[in-house]
Design a protein around this motif. Structure first.
Motif, PDB file in Angstrom:
ATOM      1  N   VAL A   3       0.860  -1.181   0.000  1.00  0.00           N
ATOM      2  CA  VAL A   3       0.000   0.000   0.000  1.00  0.00           C
ATOM      3  C   VAL A   3       0.897   1.232   0.000  1.00  0.00           C
ATOM      4  N   PHE A   4       0.351   2.300  -0.511  1.00  0.00           N
ATOM      5  CA  PHE A   4       1.089   3.552  -0.606  1.00  0.00           C
ATOM      6  C   PHE A   4       0.315   4.615   0.157  1.00  0.00           C
ATOM      7  N   VAL A   5       0.992   5.258   1.098  1.00  0.00           N
ATOM      8  CA  VAL A   5       0.358   6.233   1.984  1.00  0.00           C
ATOM      9  C   VAL A   5       0.887   7.625   1.637  1.00  0.00           C
ATOM     10  N   ILE A  18      -1.959  11.706   7.580  1.00  0.00           N
ATOM     11  CA  ILE A  18      -2.301  10.844   6.450  1.00  0.00           C
ATOM     12  C   ILE A  18      -3.336  11.524   5.557  1.00  0.00           C
ATOM     13  N   ILE A  19      -2.989  11.658   4.290  1.00  0.00           N
ATOM     14  CA  ILE A  19      -3.897  12.215   3.289  1.00  0.00           C
ATOM     15  C   ILE A  19      -4.744  11.094   2.705  1.00  0.00           C
ATOM     16  N   GLY A  20      -4.127   9.933   2.475  1.00  0.00           N
ATOM     17  CA  GLY A  20      -4.861   8.797   1.928  1.00  0.00           C
ATOM     18  C   GLY A  20      -3.988   7.568   1.829  1.00  0.00           C
ATOM     19  N   VAL A  21      -4.636   6.405   1.677  1.00  0.00           N
ATOM     20  CA  VAL A  21      -3.954   5.123   1.510  1.00  0.00           C
ATOM     21  C   VAL A  21      -4.436   4.542   0.184  1.00  0.00           C
ATOM     22  N   PHE A  22      -3.480   4.101  -0.660  1.00  0.00           N
ATOM     23  CA  PHE A  22      -3.810   3.688  -2.018  1.00  0.00           C
ATOM     24  C   PHE A  22      -3.174   2.344  -2.354  1.00  0.00           C
ATOM     25  N   ALA A  28      -1.544   6.892  -5.843  1.00  0.00           N
ATOM     26  CA  ALA A  28      -0.960   7.725  -4.785  1.00  0.00           C
ATOM     27  C   ALA A  28      -0.357   8.998  -5.373  1.00  0.00           C
ATOM     28  N   LYS A  29       0.318   8.872  -6.509  1.00  0.00           N
ATOM     29  CA  LYS A  29       0.913  10.048  -7.153  1.00  0.00           C
ATOM     30  C   LYS A  29      -0.170  11.023  -7.607  1.00  0.00           C
ATOM     31  N   THR A  30      -1.265  10.494  -8.146  1.00  0.00           N
ATOM     32  CA  THR A  30      -2.373  11.347  -8.576  1.00  0.00           C
ATOM     33  C   THR A  30      -2.982  12.079  -7.381  1.00  0.00           C
ATOM     34  N   ALA A  31      -3.182  11.366  -6.278  1.00  0.00           N
ATOM     35  CA  ALA A  31      -3.730  11.983  -5.068  1.00  0.00           C
ATOM     36  C   ALA A  31      -2.780  13.048  -4.521  1.00  0.00           C
ATOM     37  N   ILE A  44       2.331  24.427   2.178  1.00  0.00           N
ATOM     38  CA  ILE A  44       3.066  23.212   1.795  1.00  0.00           C
ATOM     39  C   ILE A  44       4.565  23.402   2.024  1.00  0.00           C
ATOM     40  N   VAL A  45       5.170  22.465   2.718  1.00  0.00           N
ATOM     41  CA  VAL A  45       6.626  22.403   2.860  1.00  0.00           C
ATOM     42  C   VAL A  45       7.062  21.170   2.063  1.00  0.00           C
ATOM     43  N   PRO A  46       7.772  21.354   0.949  1.00  0.00           N
ATOM     44  CA  PRO A  46       8.043  20.243   0.025  1.00  0.00           C
ATOM     45  C   PRO A  46       8.618  18.981   0.660  1.00  0.00           C
ATOM     46  N   PHE A  47       9.528  19.105   1.603  1.00  0.00           N
ATOM     47  CA  PHE A  47      10.122  17.897   2.175  1.00  0.00           C
ATOM     48  C   PHE A  47       9.213  17.221   3.197  1.00  0.00           C
ATOM     49  N   CYS A  48       8.058  17.807   3.498  1.00  0.00           N
ATOM     50  CA  CYS A  48       7.115  17.222   4.457  1.00  0.00           C
ATOM     51  C   CYS A  48       5.954  16.492   3.782  1.00  0.00           C
ATOM     52  N   VAL A  49       5.868  16.562   2.466  1.00  0.00           N
ATOM     53  CA  VAL A  49       4.793  15.896   1.727  1.00  0.00           C
ATOM     54  C   VAL A  49       5.426  14.776   0.921  1.00  0.00           C
ATOM     55  N   ASN A  50       4.988  13.534   1.188  1.00  0.00           N
ATOM     56  CA  ASN A  50       5.617  12.410   0.484  1.00  0.00           C
ATOM     57  C   ASN A  50       4.701  11.199   0.416  1.00  0.00           C
ATOM     58  N   ILE A  51       5.234  10.164  -0.233  1.00  0.00           N
ATOM     59  CA  ILE A  51       4.532   8.884  -0.359  1.00  0.00           C
ATOM     60  C   ILE A  51       5.390   7.825   0.321  1.00  0.00           C
ATOM     61  N   ALA A  52       4.781   7.095   1.238  1.00  0.00           N
ATOM     62  CA  ALA A  52       5.480   6.005   1.925  1.00  0.00           C
ATOM     63  C   ALA A  52       4.884   4.676   1.448  1.00  0.00           C
TER      64      ALA A  52
END
Length: 58
Positions: A3-5, A18-22, A28-31, A44-52
């Motif tokens: 899963v991608f969070v 958590i914005i969403g789980v895909f 996840a990239k689209t979200a 938005i702080v760029p280094f704080c928004v990511n996909i795990a």
């Protein structure tokens, strides 16, 4: 199963970030893109928004 969070840890951590789980990286990239485009730029702080990526059991 993987899963991608999508996370935004700018102002919160833990479950509040958590914005969403895909089920796929593409979804996840689209979200993430939608989230960034629909959020005020100064919030938005760029280094704080990511996909795990996580491995989970069904």
């Amino acid at each position: 199963m993987k899963v991608f969070v999508v996370l935004d840890t700018t102002g919160a951590s833990g479950k509040e970030s958590i914005i969403g789980v895909f089920e796929s990286l593409g979804k996840a990239k689209t979200a993430l893109a939608d989230y960034v485009l629909n959020t005020e730029a100064d919030r938005i702080v760029p280094f704080c928004v990511n996909i795990a990526e996580f491995e989970v059991e069904k």
